[in-house]
Design a protein around this motif. Structure first.
Motif, short mmCIF file in Angstrom:
data_model
loop_
_atom_site.label_atom_id
_atom_site.label_comp_id
_atom_site.label_asym_id
_atom_site.label_seq_id
_atom_site.Cartn_x
_atom_site.Cartn_y
_atom_site.Cartn_z
N VAL A 170 5.18 11.61 5.98
CA VAL A 170 6.00 10.76 6.85
C VAL A 170 5.06 9.90 7.70
N ALA A 171 5.21 8.58 7.58
CA ALA A 171 4.33 7.66 8.32
C ALA A 171 4.68 7.63 9.81
N LYS A 172 3.68 7.41 10.61
CA LYS A 172 3.87 7.27 12.06
C LYS A 172 4.81 6.11 12.35
N ASP A 173 4.61 5.00 11.66
CA ASP A 173 5.51 3.85 11.74
C ASP A 173 5.34 3.07 10.45
N LYS A 174 6.26 3.28 9.51
CA LYS A 174 6.12 2.70 8.18
C LYS A 174 6.08 1.18 8.20
N SER A 175 6.95 0.55 8.98
CA SER A 175 6.99 -0.92 9.00
C SER A 175 5.68 -1.50 9.54
N GLN A 176 5.14 -0.90 10.58
CA GLN A 176 3.87 -1.36 11.13
C GLN A 176 2.73 -1.15 10.13
N CYS A 177 2.82 -0.04 9.41
CA CYS A 177 1.81 0.26 8.38
C CYS A 177 1.84 -0.80 7.29
N MET A 178 3.05 -1.12 6.80
CA MET A 178 3.17 -2.09 5.72
C MET A 178 2.79 -3.51 6.16
N ASN A 179 2.83 -3.74 7.44
CA ASN A 179 2.37 -5.02 7.98
C ASN A 179 0.88 -5.00 8.30
N ILE A 194 0.86 -1.19 0.00
CA ILE A 194 0.00 0.00 0.00
C ILE A 194 0.89 1.24 0.00
N PRO A 195 0.42 2.36 -0.53
CA PRO A 195 1.24 3.59 -0.54
C PRO A 195 1.28 4.25 0.83
N ILE A 196 2.25 5.14 1.00
CA ILE A 196 2.41 5.86 2.26
C ILE A 196 1.15 6.65 2.61
N SER A 197 0.42 7.13 1.61
CA SER A 197 -0.78 7.93 1.89
C SER A 197 -1.87 7.12 2.57
N CYS A 198 -1.74 5.80 2.57
CA CYS A 198 -2.70 4.94 3.29
C CYS A 198 -2.32 4.79 4.77
N CYS A 199 -1.11 5.22 5.12
CA CYS A 199 -0.64 5.07 6.50
C CYS A 199 -1.13 6.22 7.37
N VAL A 200 -1.18 5.97 8.65
CA VAL A 200 -1.39 7.06 9.62
C VAL A 200 -0.10 7.88 9.63
N LEU A 201 -0.20 9.17 9.35
CA LEU A 201 0.99 10.01 9.18
C LEU A 201 1.30 10.84 10.41
N VAL A 233 -0.85 -3.28 10.51
CA VAL A 233 -1.25 -3.23 11.92
C VAL A 233 -2.34 -2.16 12.03
N PRO A 234 -3.52 -2.50 12.53
CA PRO A 234 -4.69 -1.62 12.47
C PRO A 234 -4.48 -0.16 12.84
N GLU A 235 -3.74 0.13 13.88
CA GLU A 235 -3.60 1.51 14.34
C GLU A 235 -2.63 2.33 13.49
N TYR A 236 -2.00 1.70 12.54
CA TYR A 236 -0.96 2.40 11.77
C TYR A 236 -1.32 2.59 10.29
N TYR A 237 -2.47 2.12 9.86
CA TYR A 237 -2.91 2.37 8.48
C TYR A 237 -4.43 2.50 8.46
#
Length: 254
Positions: free
Chosen positions: A189-198, A175-182, A200-204
């Protein structure tokens, strides 16, 4: 009778001042819909590959008629001040023309509100899979990023829209960075990019953009319809004052 004529003239002049202000509001709403960066992005996503961008057309009509109202209001004032039945007649004629144009804009927006729900599913998914790119160079990619950041959503129906997409195949990112919680929306800039790409509910963002876009279109089309209805009400009042003034001139001549 002289008092009636003067009263009608004063009321028409006061009305036309209000009419000018409504023209400013109408012009402002139309320009706002076409110039606001976020709105342009939302419309780009919603209208992508849709042949009839109804909300755009309605906004252009609002701008055109907002500008025309300045001229019509001036014509009405001149007619009232100069006691000219000819100018008042033209004023009434153009009021009817403006009313018809606003009615057409209202119908266009009403049709658009219904049609968007039928076409949005397919178009959103197609633009995600075929048009969204890793390079972030296309207008649709930038628009999708704005939509996903501002509305806090991901994809059309959801994040799974990015599976087997052009973006995923090119980048290997799910998923793109824009889908992450920033943590920084300006610099993406993602709050936690690795968690987002995995995922994890609170990060995307788990929710798709379809529902939020439809809600946005409905809420903003209500603004267009409300402004149009308010102005139509003012025009009816102006039409009545104009008719009364013309009749007053007629009786005054006897």
């Amino acid at each position: 009778m002289g008092f009636c004529v003067e009263s009608a003239r004063v009321m028409l002049i006061i009305f036309n001042f209000i009419f000018w202000l409504s023209g400013v509001a109408l012009l402002g709403v139309g320009i706002w819909f076409l110039a606001d960066k976020n709105i342009v992005s939302y419309l780009e996503v919603v209208n992508h590959n849709v042949p009839n961008a109804y909300i755009n057309y309605a906004a252009y009509i609002l701008i055109a008629f907002g500008a025309l109202i300045f001229l019509i209001g001036f014509l009405g004032c001149c007619g009232a001040i100069r006691r000219s039945k000819c100018l008042i007649g033209f004023y009434l004629f153009f009021l009817v023309i403006i009313f018809a144009g606003e009615l057409a804009a209202g119908i266009i927006v009403a049709i658009y509100r219904t049609e968007i729900e039928h076409s949005v599913d397919k178009e959103l998914s197609n633009s995600i899979k075929m048009e969204y790119t890793f390079a972030n160079e296309s207008a649709i990619t930038k628009s999708w990023d704005t939509v996903q950041v501002e509305l806090k959503c991901c994809g059309g129906k959801g994040p799974d829209d990015y599976m087997n997409s052009k973006f995923t195949n090119m980048s290997g990112i799910i998923i793109p960075i824009s889908c992450c919680v920033l943590s920084d929306t300006n610099n993406m800039v993602a709050k936690d990019k690795s968690q987002c790409m995995n995922k994890v509910p609170e990060y995307y963002h788990e929710e798709g953009c379809k529902k939020k876009l439809i809600e946005w279109v409905k809420s903003h089309s209500v603004i267009l319809i409300g402004v149009g209805c308010g102005l139509a009400g003012l025009q009816i009042i102006g039409f009545i004052f104009g008719i009364c003034l013309c009749r007053s001139f007629k009786y005054e001549e006897k």
